[in-house]
Scaffold this motif. Structure first.
Motif, PDB file in Angstrom:
ATOM      1  N   LYS A 296      -8.721   7.201   7.020  1.00 22.29           N
ATOM      2  CA  LYS A 296      -7.293   7.391   6.743  1.00 22.29           C
ATOM      3  C   LYS A 296      -7.043   7.823   5.293  1.00 22.29           C
ATOM      4  N   THR A 297      -7.930   8.598   4.752  1.00 25.30           N
ATOM      5  CA  THR A 297      -7.754   9.075   3.373  1.00 25.30           C
ATOM      6  C   THR A 297      -6.638  10.125   3.306  1.00 25.30           C
ATOM      7  N   SER A 298      -5.940  10.159   2.185  1.00 23.34           N
ATOM      8  CA  SER A 298      -4.978  11.241   1.948  1.00 23.34           C
ATOM      9  C   SER A 298      -5.070  11.628   0.475  1.00 23.34           C
ATOM     10  N   ILE A 299      -4.843  12.901   0.188  1.00 28.32           N
ATOM     11  CA  ILE A 299      -4.972  13.409  -1.185  1.00 28.32           C
ATOM     12  C   ILE A 299      -3.667  14.110  -1.553  1.00 28.32           C
ATOM     13  N   GLY A 300      -3.107  13.730  -2.677  1.00 27.05           N
ATOM     14  CA  GLY A 300      -1.821  14.292  -3.103  1.00 27.05           C
ATOM     15  C   GLY A 300      -1.945  15.668  -3.741  1.00 27.05           C
ATOM     16  N   GLU A 301      -0.810  16.259  -3.985  1.00 31.09           N
ATOM     17  CA  GLU A 301      -0.769  17.595  -4.569  1.00 31.09           C
ATOM     18  C   GLU A 301      -1.424  17.619  -5.949  1.00 31.09           C
ATOM     19  N   ARG A 302      -2.128  18.681  -6.195  1.00 29.95           N
ATOM     20  CA  ARG A 302      -2.774  18.938  -7.495  1.00 29.95           C
ATOM     21  C   ARG A 302      -3.825  17.889  -7.880  1.00 29.95           C
ATOM     22  N   ALA A 303      -4.143  16.967  -7.005  1.00 31.64           N
ATOM     23  CA  ALA A 303      -5.191  15.996  -7.341  1.00 31.64           C
ATOM     24  C   ALA A 303      -6.523  16.738  -7.434  1.00 31.64           C
ATOM     25  N   ARG A 304      -7.417  16.197  -8.254  1.00 30.61           N
ATOM     26  CA  ARG A 304      -8.709  16.831  -8.442  1.00 30.61           C
ATOM     27  C   ARG A 304      -9.773  15.817  -8.037  1.00 30.61           C
ATOM     28  N   VAL A 305     -10.518  16.128  -7.008  1.00 24.01           N
ATOM     29  CA  VAL A 305     -11.555  15.222  -6.512  1.00 24.01           C
ATOM     30  C   VAL A 305     -12.879  15.918  -6.783  1.00 24.01           C
ATOM     31  N   ASP A 306     -13.557  15.477  -7.812  1.00 21.96           N
ATOM     32  CA  ASP A 306     -14.709  16.231  -8.307  1.00 21.96           C
ATOM     33  C   ASP A 306     -15.984  15.891  -7.527  1.00 21.96           C
ATOM     34  N   ALA A 307     -17.040  16.537  -7.883  1.00 25.80           N
ATOM     35  CA  ALA A 307     -18.283  16.530  -7.113  1.00 25.80           C
ATOM     36  C   ALA A 307     -18.737  15.137  -6.680  1.00 25.80           C
ATOM     37  N   GLY A 308     -19.182  15.048  -5.436  1.00 25.99           N
ATOM     38  CA  GLY A 308     -19.871  13.852  -4.959  1.00 25.99           C
ATOM     39  C   GLY A 308     -19.002  12.642  -4.701  1.00 25.99           C
ATOM     40  N   CYS A 309     -17.697  12.769  -4.773  1.00 29.24           N
ATOM     41  CA  CYS A 309     -16.853  11.594  -4.486  1.00 29.24           C
ATOM     42  C   CYS A 309     -16.918  11.278  -2.996  1.00 29.24           C
ATOM     43  N   VAL A 310     -16.982   9.987  -2.654  1.00 35.74           N
ATOM     44  CA  VAL A 310     -16.987   9.544  -1.261  1.00 35.74           C
ATOM     45  C   VAL A 310     -15.820   8.584  -1.079  1.00 35.74           C
ATOM     46  N   LEU A 311     -14.807   8.998  -0.341  1.00 30.80           N
ATOM     47  CA  LEU A 311     -13.584   8.212  -0.203  1.00 30.80           C
ATOM     48  C   LEU A 311     -13.373   7.847   1.257  1.00 30.80           C
ATOM     49  N   THR A 312     -13.231   6.558   1.530  1.00 30.54           N
ATOM     50  CA  THR A 312     -12.973   6.093   2.891  1.00 30.54           C
ATOM     51  C   THR A 312     -11.670   5.306   2.890  1.00 30.54           C
ATOM     52  N   ASP A 313     -10.688   5.769   3.632  1.00 32.35           N
ATOM     53  CA  ASP A 313      -9.380   5.107   3.702  1.00 32.35           C
ATOM     54  C   ASP A 313      -8.776   4.920   2.306  1.00 32.35           C
ATOM     55  N   VAL A 314      -8.681   5.992   1.577  1.00 28.47           N
ATOM     56  CA  VAL A 314      -8.158   5.951   0.213  1.00 28.47           C
ATOM     57  C   VAL A 314      -6.939   6.865   0.107  1.00 28.47           C
ATOM     58  N   ALA A 315      -5.857   6.342  -0.468  1.00 24.84           N
ATOM     59  CA  ALA A 315      -4.675   7.176  -0.713  1.00 24.84           C
ATOM     60  C   ALA A 315      -4.702   7.614  -2.174  1.00 24.84           C
ATOM     61  N   VAL A 316      -4.852   8.901  -2.388  1.00 26.60           N
ATOM     62  CA  VAL A 316      -4.894   9.448  -3.747  1.00 26.60           C
ATOM     63  C   VAL A 316      -3.565  10.169  -3.999  1.00 26.60           C
ATOM     64  N   ALA A 317      -2.855   9.761  -5.044  1.00 32.26           N
ATOM     65  CA  ALA A 317      -1.535  10.355  -5.301  1.00 32.26           C
ATOM     66  C   ALA A 317      -1.657  11.669  -6.069  1.00 32.26           C
ATOM     67  N   ALA A 318      -0.546  12.313  -6.247  1.00 31.02           N
ATOM     68  CA  ALA A 318      -0.506  13.626  -6.898  1.00 31.02           C
ATOM     69  C   ALA A 318      -1.093  13.549  -8.306  1.00 31.02           C
ATOM     70  N   ASP A 319      -1.789  14.589  -8.696  1.00 39.90           N
ATOM     71  CA  ASP A 319      -2.300  14.767 -10.056  1.00 39.90           C
ATOM     72  C   ASP A 319      -3.343  13.733 -10.483  1.00 39.90           C
ATOM     73  N   ALA A 320      -3.831  12.941  -9.575  1.00 42.64           N
ATOM     74  CA  ALA A 320      -4.911  12.016  -9.939  1.00 42.64           C
ATOM     75  C   ALA A 320      -6.172  12.839 -10.195  1.00 42.64           C
ATOM     76  N   TYR A 321      -7.080  12.295 -10.963  1.00 37.10           N
ATOM     77  CA  TYR A 321      -8.317  12.996 -11.287  1.00 37.10           C
ATOM     78  C   TYR A 321      -9.481  12.057 -11.022  1.00 37.10           C
ATOM     79  N   LEU A 322     -10.208  12.338  -9.954  1.00 41.45           N
ATOM     80  CA  LEU A 322     -11.381  11.535  -9.621  1.00 41.45           C
ATOM     81  C   LEU A 322     -12.587  12.314 -10.127  1.00 41.45           C
ATOM     82  N   LYS A 323     -13.188  11.808 -11.191  1.00 39.16           N
ATOM     83  CA  LYS A 323     -14.341  12.498 -11.752  1.00 39.16           C
ATOM     84  C   LYS A 323     -15.555  12.258 -10.844  1.00 39.16           C
TER      85      LYS A 323
END
Ligand code: UD1
Ligand code: MG
Length: 482
Positions: A296-323
Motif C-alpha cells: 500500500k505504498t504511495s508517493i507524492g508529487e515531486r518526491a525523489r526516491v533514490d537508488a535501492g530504496c525498498v518501501l513496503t506500505d509507506v506513504a511518502v508525501a510531496a517533495d520528500a527526498y529518500l536518499k
C-alpha cells in the motif's frame, strides 16, 4: 478506467478458477500466486470492474476456502460471489456451476466469462467484448489470438465466407486443423439466454471427456455465427507454471511503469525497478534505479526516491527526498522530509514535514515531528521527538527491559548530545540539553541540562612518560617485540 458506453448494460462477470494448477507445484492455489503484488485472480476482477462489470462470480473448486478468504479480505465479505464447482469436468461444466447463482437474471443480460489465470487482459478489451456480444445476432463474442509460439489452444474453424463454424480443441484437432492460425484465447461474452440453452446441450464426447465451453461456438453458428475479436497474444496468454508466472509478471510490471511514466513520473532505469500494482505516484516524482515499491505504498508529487530504496506500505508525501537505500515498512514520510542514505524505518514510524533521519538511523514506533533531526547512527524506538529537536549521533532509546517496552518523550527543541542513552520511560523537557555521553534515567525538566558522565581528569605529561617507559623496556629485551 474505461468510459462506459451509454447503452452498455453492466455485464455479469464469471471468472473460471476452479482448476488444480498442478504445474505450479505449489501448496497455494494457482490464482492466489501474486503478480506485481496482486493475486492473479484479482487482475481479472479488476479489469472486469474497470470495464463496468456488475456482479462478479468466481467459480472455485480447488482450495475454495483459501481463495474465498483472499477475495473477502481484498474486496469485502461477499463482494465477489462464489460458485462451487466441486469436480472439474471442463470449462462448460465450470460455467454451468455458476448458473444457479444467476437464476433471477433475465435472458438478455450479457455474461462475460474470463479465466482466473490470465491476468493481463485489459479493461478496454472486456468492454469491446461486451459491445461485440451486444451487436452480434448470435449473442456470442470471443477473443482470438495468434500465439507467437506453438500453443495447444483451440483453433477457430470458419467457412469460406468467414463465418465462425466451431472451435476444435487442440486434443481433438487434425494436423490440418492445428495449422489454422487463429486460436481461441479463452474469453467470452454471451447472452444469458443462449448460455442457459446451449450449456444444457453439451456432451463430453471428445478427447478429454470434458464438457467444453468452446462447443457453444458451434451452437452460435446456427444463429449466424459468433463474433471473434483479435487480441495480442501477450495480453491474453495465461499462466500454467512458474516460468509463465515470471514472464507475465515482467509484462505486468512493464505495463505499470509505462502507465506511470505517461502520467508524469520519471523512472531513471525502469528495467531495474519493481512497482506493485495499485501504487499511486504523483506527477514529477523521480524513481531511481533498483527501487522497490510494495503493497500500500504511495508517493507524492515531486518526491525523489533514490537508488535501492525498498518501501513496503509507506506513504511518502510531496517533495520528500529518500536518499539511496532507505528501507521502510509501514511508515509515513512527511512533506519535504529526508531520509538516508541507509535509513531503516520499521513499522509505525512517522516523520512529519521537514524531519530528517540520516545514515544508520533505525526507527520503530517513532514519531519524529516537524523539522526534527537525527542525522547519524541512532536507534529511536517507542519515542516521540518534538518539533525541531536534534538527536545526536549514537543516541539510543533503551526502550526494552526484557519484559516490556517503554516510551521516551523528547519535547520540542530539545538537544540530545551524541552517544547518549535514554532509558525509558523518560521525558526530555522542551528545549532541554542532554550532554554528550549521558545515560538519562530521570526526566529532564524543561530548559535544563542533563549530564551523567564522570568528570574529566588531565594527567600532565603522562603519555610522553608512558611511551618512553615502553620503548626502554623493548630495547632492554624485556618485552616482546611487536
Ligand atoms: C481452454 C479452451 C481453449 C483455449 C484455451 C486458452 C476449452 C475447452 N478450451 O483450454 O480453446 O484455447 O483455454 O487458454 O475451454 N477451469 C475450471 N473448471 C474446469 C476446467 C477449467 O474452473 O473444470 C478453469 C481453469 O482453472 C482455467 C480455465 O478454466 O482458469 C481454463 O481451463 P484450462 O483447463 O486451462 O483450459 P485449456 O485446456 O487451456
Ligand atoms: Mg489453460
Amino acid at each position: 478506467m474505461v468510459a462506459r458506453h451509454m447503452s452498455r448494460p453492466a455485464p455479469i462477470v464469471l471468472i473460471m478458477a476452479a482448476g488444480l494448477g498442478t504445474r505450479m507445484k505449489s501448496d497455494k492455489a494457482k490464482v492466489l500466486h501474486e503478480l506485481a503484488g496482486r493475486p492473479m485472480i484479482a487482475w481479472a476482477i479488476e479489469a472486469a470492474r474497470a470495464a463496468g462489470g456488475g456482479r462478479v462470480v468466481a467459480i472455485l473448486g480447488h482450495q475454495l476456502d483459501a481463495v474465498k478468504a483472499a477475495l473477502d479480505a481484498r474486496y469485502g465479505a461477499g463482494a465477489i460471489e462464489v460458485a462451487l464447482q466441486a469436480e472439474q469436468k471442463g470449462t462448460g461444466h465450470a460455467v454451468a456451476s455458476a448458473l444457479p447463482a444467476l437464476a433471477g437474471e433475465p435472458d438478455d443480460r450479457i455474461v462475460v466469462i474470463l479465466s482466473g489465470d490470465a491476468p493481463l487482459l485489459r479493461a478496454e478489451r472486456v468492454a469491446q467484448l461486451t459491445d461485440a456480444c451486444a451487436g452480434n445476432p448470435a449473442g456470442l463474442a470471443l477473443l482470438s489470438t495468434v500465439p507467437d509460439r506453438p500453443m495447444p489452444y483451440g483453433r477457430l474453424v470458419r467457412d469460406g465466407a468467414g463465418t465462425l463454424l466451431r472451435i476444435v480443441e487442440h486434443a481433438d484437432a487434425s494436423e490440418e486443423e492445428r495449422r489454422l492460425p487463429d486460436t481461441n484465447a479463452g474469453f467470452y461474452a454471451i447472452r444469458l439466454g443462449h448460455l442457459r440453452a446451449d450449456l444444457a446441450t453439451l456432451r463430453a464426447d471428445n478427447a478429454k471427456g470434458e464438457l467444453y465451453l468452446t462447443d457453444l461456438v458451434a451452437r452460435a453458428a446456427g444463429r449466424g455465427g459468433a463474433a471473434a475479436l483479435d487480441a495480442p497474444f501477450e495480453e491474453v496468454s495465461g499462466i500454467n507454471d512458474r516460468v509463465d508466472l515470471a514472464a507475465v509478471d515482467a509484462v505486468a510490471r512493464r505495463r505499470i511503469h509505462e502507465e506511470l511514466m505517461r502520467a508524469g513520473v520519471t523512472f531513471a532505469a525502469p528495467a531495474t525497478t519493481f512497482v506493485d500494482a495499485d501504487i499511486p505516484i504523483g506527477r514529477d516524482a523521480w524513481i531511481g534505479p533498483g527501487v522497490v515499491l510494495r503493497g500500500k505504498t504511495s508517493i507524492g508529487e515531486r518526491a525523489r526516491v533514490d537508488a535501492g530504496c525498498v518501501l513496503t506500505d509507506v506513504a511518502v508525501a510531496a517533495d520528500a527526498y529518500l536518499k539511496p537505500y532507505t528501507v521502510a515498512t509501514e511508515a509515513v514520510i512527511g512533506a519535504r522530509a529526508e531520509t538516508g542514505p541507509f535509513t531503516h524505518l520499521r513499522p509505525r514510524s512517522r516523520l512529519d514535514e521537514d524531519a530528517r533521519v540520516g545514515n544508520f538511523v533505525e526507527t520503530k514506533k517513532a514519531h519524529i515531528m516537524a523539522g526534527a533531526k537525527a542525522n547519524h547512527l541512532a536507534y529511536l524506538g517507542a519515542v516521540s521527538v518534538g518539533a525541531r529537536a536534534n538527536v545526536g549521533a549514537g543516541t539510543i532509546t533503551c526502550n526494552y527491559d526484557g519484559f516490556a517496552k517503554h516510551h521516551t518523550t523528547i519535547e520540542a527543541g530539545a538537544f540530545i548530545g551524541s552517544d547518549s542513552q535514554l532509558v525509558a520511560p523518560v521525558t526530555i523537557g522542551r528545549d532541554a540539553y542532554v550532554g554528550s555521553g549521558t545515560t538519562v534515567t530521570k526526566d529532564v525538566p524543561r530548559g535544563a541540562l542533563a549530564l551523567s558522565r564522570v568528570k574529566q581528569v588531565n594527567v600532565e605529561g603522562w603519555a610522553d612518560r608512558y611511551r618512553e617507559a615502553q620503548s626502554r623496556r623493548k630495547k632492554d629485551g624485556g618485552g616482546r617485540a611487536e
